[in-house]
Design an enzyme around this catalytic site. Structure first.
Site, PDB file in Angstrom:
ATOM      1  N   SER A 173      27.539  57.959  70.695  1.00  0.00           N
ATOM      2  CA  SER A 173      28.839  57.302  70.795  1.00  0.00           C
ATOM      3  C   SER A 173      29.012  56.372  69.600  1.00  0.00           C
ATOM      4  O   SER A 173      28.025  55.858  69.076  1.00  0.00           O
ATOM      5  CB  SER A 173      28.914  56.493  72.089  1.00  0.00           C
ATOM      6  OG  SER A 173      30.041  55.641  72.065  1.00  0.00           O
ATOM      7  N   TYR A 212      25.414  48.979  77.024  1.00  0.00           N
ATOM      8  CA  TYR A 212      25.683  50.404  76.812  1.00  0.00           C
ATOM      9  C   TYR A 212      25.514  50.755  75.326  1.00  0.00           C
ATOM     10  O   TYR A 212      24.879  51.737  74.957  1.00  0.00           O
ATOM     11  CB  TYR A 212      27.107  50.731  77.280  1.00  0.00           C
ATOM     12  CG  TYR A 212      27.590  52.133  76.963  1.00  0.00           C
ATOM     13  CD1 TYR A 212      27.225  53.218  77.757  1.00  0.00           C
ATOM     14  CD2 TYR A 212      28.425  52.376  75.865  1.00  0.00           C
ATOM     15  CE1 TYR A 212      27.683  54.500  77.465  1.00  0.00           C
ATOM     16  CE2 TYR A 212      28.882  53.646  75.569  1.00  0.00           C
ATOM     17  CZ  TYR A 212      28.506  54.715  76.366  1.00  0.00           C
ATOM     18  OH  TYR A 212      28.954  55.976  76.081  1.00  0.00           O
TER      19      TYR A 212
HETATM   20  N1  LIG Z   1      34.147  59.009  77.653  1.00  0.00           N
HETATM   21  C1  LIG Z   1      33.991  58.338  76.535  1.00  0.00           C
HETATM   22  O1  LIG Z   1      34.824  57.567  76.089  1.00  0.00           O
HETATM   23  C2  LIG Z   1      32.740  58.587  75.714  1.00  0.00           C
HETATM   24  C3  LIG Z   1      32.707  58.113  74.418  1.00  0.00           C
HETATM   25  C4  LIG Z   1      31.584  58.308  73.649  1.00  0.00           C
HETATM   26  C5  LIG Z   1      30.496  58.954  74.183  1.00  0.00           C
HETATM   27  N2  LIG Z   1      30.534  59.408  75.455  1.00  0.00           N
HETATM   28  C6  LIG Z   1      29.347  60.060  75.994  1.00  0.00           C
HETATM   29  O2  LIG Z   1      29.623  61.381  76.342  1.00  0.00           O
HETATM   30  C7  LIG Z   1      28.769  61.784  77.399  1.00  0.00           C
HETATM   31  C8  LIG Z   1      29.582  62.433  78.503  1.00  0.00           C
HETATM   32  O3  LIG Z   1      30.477  61.476  79.023  1.00  0.00           O
HETATM   33  P1  LIG Z   1      31.829  61.852  79.781  1.00  0.00           P
HETATM   34  O4  LIG Z   1      32.901  61.113  79.080  1.00  0.00           O
HETATM   35  O5  LIG Z   1      31.939  63.289  79.965  1.00  0.00           O
HETATM   36  O6  LIG Z   1      31.595  61.088  81.146  1.00  0.00           O
HETATM   37  P2  LIG Z   1      31.310  61.617  82.610  1.00  0.00           P
HETATM   38  O7  LIG Z   1      32.275  62.650  82.984  1.00  0.00           O
HETATM   39  O8  LIG Z   1      31.211  60.399  83.438  1.00  0.00           O
HETATM   40  O9  LIG Z   1      29.878  62.277  82.467  1.00  0.00           O
HETATM   41  C9  LIG Z   1      28.678  61.580  82.551  1.00  0.00           C
HETATM   42  C10 LIG Z   1      27.770  62.380  83.437  1.00  0.00           C
HETATM   43  O10 LIG Z   1      26.477  61.786  83.490  1.00  0.00           O
HETATM   44  C11 LIG Z   1      25.984  61.975  84.771  1.00  0.00           C
HETATM   45  N3  LIG Z   1      24.922  61.051  85.118  1.00  0.00           N
HETATM   46  C12 LIG Z   1      24.972  59.709  85.222  1.00  0.00           C
HETATM   47  N4  LIG Z   1      23.776  59.238  85.604  1.00  0.00           N
HETATM   48  C13 LIG Z   1      22.960  60.293  85.751  1.00  0.00           C
HETATM   49  C14 LIG Z   1      21.605  60.425  86.142  1.00  0.00           C
HETATM   50  N5  LIG Z   1      20.835  59.399  86.467  1.00  0.00           N
HETATM   51  N6  LIG Z   1      21.092  61.667  86.180  1.00  0.00           N
HETATM   52  C15 LIG Z   1      21.840  62.740  85.889  1.00  0.00           C
HETATM   53  N7  LIG Z   1      23.128  62.669  85.520  1.00  0.00           N
HETATM   54  C16 LIG Z   1      23.689  61.437  85.457  1.00  0.00           C
HETATM   55  C17 LIG Z   1      27.183  61.761  85.650  1.00  0.00           C
HETATM   56  O11 LIG Z   1      26.950  62.399  86.870  1.00  0.00           O
HETATM   57  P3  LIG Z   1      27.317  61.707  88.297  1.00  0.00           P
HETATM   58  O12 LIG Z   1      28.463  62.467  88.769  1.00  0.00           O
HETATM   59  O13 LIG Z   1      26.103  61.944  89.104  1.00  0.00           O
HETATM   60  O14 LIG Z   1      27.570  60.259  88.040  1.00  0.00           O
HETATM   61  C18 LIG Z   1      28.269  62.442  84.862  1.00  0.00           C
HETATM   62  O15 LIG Z   1      28.403  63.778  85.239  1.00  0.00           O
HETATM   63  C19 LIG Z   1      28.013  60.541  77.821  1.00  0.00           C
HETATM   64  O16 LIG Z   1      26.743  60.541  77.175  1.00  0.00           O
HETATM   65  C20 LIG Z   1      28.850  59.439  77.260  1.00  0.00           C
HETATM   66  O17 LIG Z   1      28.072  58.302  76.989  1.00  0.00           O
HETATM   67  C21 LIG Z   1      31.651  59.250  76.252  1.00  0.00           C
END
Ligand SMILES: NC(=O)c1ccc[n+]([C@@H]2O[C@H](COP(=O)([O-])OP(=O)(O)OC[C@H]3O[C@@H](n4cnc5c(N)ncnc54)[C@H](OP(=O)(O)O)[C@@H]3O)[C@@H](O)[C@H]2O)c1
Ligand SMILES: Cc1cc2nc3c(=O)[nH]c(=O)nc-3n(C[C@H](O)[C@H](O)[C@H](O)COP(=O)(O)OP(=O)(O)OC[C@H]3O[C@@H](n4cnc5c(N)ncnc54)[C@H](O)[C@@H]3O)c2cc1C
Lengths: 450, 255
Positions: free
Chosen positions: B148, B161
């Site tokens: 990120s 974070y």
């Molecule tokens: N959205 C943004 O603005 C953004 C920006 C930069 C980077 N990112 C990165 O992109 C990646 C994907 O994010 P996203 O935006 O798609 O968010 P998201 O839909 O919330 O996806 C995150 C996933 O991680 C899972 N997770 C959390 N804790 C876990 C654990 N202990 N074991 C296994 N799975 C777990 C969650 O599953 P549960 O359903 O079980 O919670 C969820 O499915 C992340 O690494 C995030 O940091 C996101």
């Protein structure tokens, strides 16, 4: 042993690691077949992943290059599969014999050439390499088998021709050389204004030439679509070399390929882009005469111009390149024009675009050539338009009843394989007989589900 | 197999419910991907995601789900090994799991701050090393890691974070360099603000983007052979400037 050697094809696009075995002459091959997969490799001139086996064993055959038997009355020679066509030419051209088929490079092994059933500029007259073999010795997971184009093991022979190493390791082969009087070719070079003129000229008069191929300016569009340079030739007779007593006639069978120059290891990505290709194409086309002009050329300059530059594949930079070679049957000229149009209109510049007329195919179920037209494009990888362009070309090729050349493939949609190679199941039956557990595997066979 | 254009035929998502990862699976299924395994901790979320994917690619994509919890580090090696034990192995793995945490809460509750680091960094370290072990044995593989911009220069507004992502980002770069010449490729993805579950209800930051845009950029990155991609791509330059700002200036930038 951990897979520790990184291998790729000539296009350098999808490198993977394997354990490499390099058996010497006489070393037994039987112990090499393991569950993690085995594939033989020659000189790695297939463009894609045909001679890779990630996580498994790649058997480098190039240390086995003996000549076992030769009969220079009839031209029959029995050689180890690791012998290169380069070595065969160096040995036999001065004695008045030429290989029956040569691809655009001499740096391929006999085994690799058989496994791809290679074709040359003479396909319209002589067919592909498989037609010029009298026997093969093959080591399969089920043991070593001798086979020939006829006889009890003929199915295995034809499944091995074009079989991409998947029916076993070719150990040796007997091929029929062709007699030549000189090491020169009498070549006619002419320009064609567009693709229609080109196809018409080839159809009319290819039969007068043993060798024929056309280079196409893939960036020309509209009325100049498919403007091209056609080169066609025959082995020159001693008389054609010059008046008797002239220097050229003193050593008519001389074969001395020029020393190869290299390309620096680090080449900037994008060197071969639309602009440089356009400039090159313009110059190349203008250089060719408007009406056929005859000249004498050496084997090297006529058949293997790229062999003069060692590692020229590095010119495409870090991401590598691929070759897309298709064939469509006669009658599909409109499709062919459409294919050339799609490439010209796309943002992808093909540095080398080649068109050739194929003669009839042979009995090998996976052999690529069949009566029709074949078009080959060299394309740099990295352009986002490339995937959709080639997927689109695949569809046209399939619906025209054609296919693409697997020895050059690195990205075909597996779903189209059976339509392109309708005798696939017949081939699989033979393969399953000699390799029931599918120990012979390559990255290509896994990717396409062969 | 990964083809010449970097398109995989099989893939595994760690954090299988991630919106960004699912958009990426969709984009890769439109290319050559025919098998997807969604691994995560909540089966009902994974089942729903799997059903959506099957609906979008009815004839071509096989979707499976599997349990995976980033916090259960000691099991990672075995879980990953079992997931790889299939004909053809796995071509590409997306490391997508992460939690955003709540900076205000986490600042007051050290344990809860540690959980953010454990999921986003420590859990990623064990999971990625376990994946690389399998990739080495199969002689190939592509690892796509969601970092990120928050980790590129850590801000006071979300430094827990942000520092977990900074750790992940650094780990991934070093890992990638150590894998040159092995047939294993790593693509490090640095999105800015993406509208997904993770950011639901938050005020959109400038240059915000979508999961689909991140997916498209990932596919392009695989095709072009990139080692790092930013989404949107202009963030590369914005963050280049941000990194040069003196701390005294940087901390005054409103978040
Ligand atoms: N959205 C943004 O603005 C953004 C920006 C930069 C980077 N990112 C990165 O992109 C990646 C994907 O994010 P996203 O935006 O798609 O968010 P998201 O839909 O919330 O996806 C995150 C996933 O991680 C899972 N997770 C959390 N804790 C876990 C654990 N202990 N074991 C296994 N799975 C777990 C969650 O599953 P549960 O359903 O079980 O919670 C969820 O499915 C992340 O690494 C995030 O940091 C996101
Ligand atoms: C510049 C250039 C021009 C070319 N022009 C042409 C052309 O005009 N016509 C044409 O048909 N092809 C052409 N090719 C393709 C080339 O001829 C084939 O890919 C050929 O198979 C390469 O031989 P190799 O020894 O390098 O084999 P590799 O690339 O190492 O292997 C190719 C295949 O052969 C199998 N194989 C290798 N050795 C054995 C063995 N001992 N037993 C069983 N299987 C084996 C491998 O498993 C693999 O499937 C060209 C390639 C280049 C780089």
């Amino acid at each position: 042993m951990a897979p520790d050697q990184l291998l790729s094809g000539w296009g350098r696009t999808a490198p993977t690691a394997a354990c490499v075995a390099r058996p010497g002459p006489g070393d037994p091959l039987g112990g090499l077949f393991t569950r993690s997969g085995v594939i033989p490799r020659g000189l790695g001139r297939s463009y894609g992943d045909a001679a890779q086996c990630s996580g498994g064993t790649v058997v480098d055959m190039t240390a086995r290059d003996d000549v076992y038997a030769e009969d220079l009355e009839t031209g029959h020679v029995t050689v180890a599969a690791g012998a290169s066509l380069d070595a065969l030419m160096r040995r036999y051209v001065p004695q008045g014999w030429f290989v029956p088929v040569t691809p655009g490079t001499r740096q391929v092994t006999v085994g690799g050439a058989i496994a791809a059933d290679v074709h040359g500029k003479n396909h319209h007259v002589d067919g592909s390499l498989g037609l010029h073999l009298t026997s093969l010795t093959l080591t399969t997971p089920n043991g070593t088998i001798d086979c020939g184009p006829e006889g009890p093991e003929r199915d295995l022979f034809w499944a091995t021709v074009g079989g991409l190493g998947l029916t076993g390791i070719i150990e040796r082969a007997t091929l029929r050389l062709v007699p030549i009087a000189t090491s020169s070719l009498a070549v006619d070079t002419e320009r064609c204004r567009d693709i229609d003129e080109l196809m018409a000229t080839m159809s009319e008069s290819d039969a007068h030439f043993r060798y024929s191929v056309a280079w196409i300016d893939c960036l020309a569009t509209g009325a100049s679509l498919g403007r091209s340079v056609l080169t066609r030739g025959n082995h020159a007779s001693v008389d054609e070399l010059g008046p008797s007593g002239s220097r050229a006639r003193r050593d008519p069978l001389a074969f001395r390929p020029a020393v190869r120059i290299g390309v620096p290891a680090a080449v900037p990505t994008g060197l071969l882009n639309r602009l440089t290709v356009r400039a090159f194409n313009e110059a190349w086309y203008r250089k060719a005469p408007r009406t056929a002009r005859r000249s004498l050329e050496s084997i090297t300059s006529f058949f293997h111009p790229l062999d003069g530059v060692r590692d020229w594949n590095r010119l495409y930079g870090r991401r590598g390149f691929l070759q897309y070679q298709l064939m469509v049957p006669f009658g599909a000229e409109t499709d062919l024009r459409h294919l050339v149009e799609s490439v010209a209109a796309s943002g992808c510049a093909s540095f080398l675009t080649v068109l050739k007329r194929f003669g009839p195919g042979n009995r090998a179920p996976l052999s690529f050539p069949a009566a029709g037209w074949t078009l080959a494009l060299d394309l740099a990888v990295g352009n986002p338009g490339l995937g959709p362009l080639l997927d689109g070309l695949d569809q046209v090729v399939v619906s025209a009843g054609g296919r693409i050349y697997l020895a050059k493939d690195s990205r075909l949609q597996p779903e189209l394989l059976a339509a392109m190679y309708p005798r696939l199941d017949e081939w699989r039956q033979v393969r399953d007989r000699v390799d029931p557990d599918h120990l012979m595997q390559s990255d290509l066979s896994r990717r396409l589900g062969l | 197999m990964n083809d010449a254009l970097g398109h995989p035929q099989s893939l595994l998502v760690l954090g299988g419910g991630s919106d960004i990862a699912l958009a990426t699976v969709n984009a890769l299924a439109a290319q050559r991907c025919r098998t997807a395994i969604l691994a995560g901790r909540r089966p009902e979320v994974l089942d729903r995601a799997a059903a959506d994917l099957r609906r979008s690619h009815p004839d071509t994509l096989t979707v499976e789900t599997a349990p995976f919890d980033a916090l259960e580090r000691s099991g990672h090696d075995k879980v990953i090994q079992e997931l790889f034990a299939r004909p053809g192995g796995i071509d590409l793995v997306i490391v997508a799991f992460a939690i955003l945490g709540d900076q205000q809460v986490d600042q007051e509750d050290p344990e809860s701050a540690a959980r953010v680091v454990e999921v986003n960094f420590t859990g990623a370290v064990t999971a990625m090393l376990a994946v690389v072990k399998q990739f080495r044995a199969q002689g190939r593989g592509t690892l796509v890691v969601l970092s990120s911009v928050a980790g590129v220069r850590v801000r006071k507004a979300n430094f827990i974070y942000g520092s977990s992502k900074a750790g992940l980002d650094g780990f991934t770069q070093g890992l990638a360099d150590s894998l040159i010449g092995t047939g294993i490729r790593v693509l490090l993805v640095r999105p800015g603000f993406v509208t997904t579950k993770m950011t639901a209800g938050m005020k959109k930051a400038p240059m915000s983007t979508t999961a689909e845009a991140v997916a498209t950029t990932i596919v392009r990155g695989l095709e072009s052979g990139a080692s790092v991609v930013w989404v949107p791509s202009a963030l590369r330059y914005v963050m280049g400037v941000m990194k040069l700002l003196p701390r005294a200036v940087f901390r005054r930038i409103p978040s």
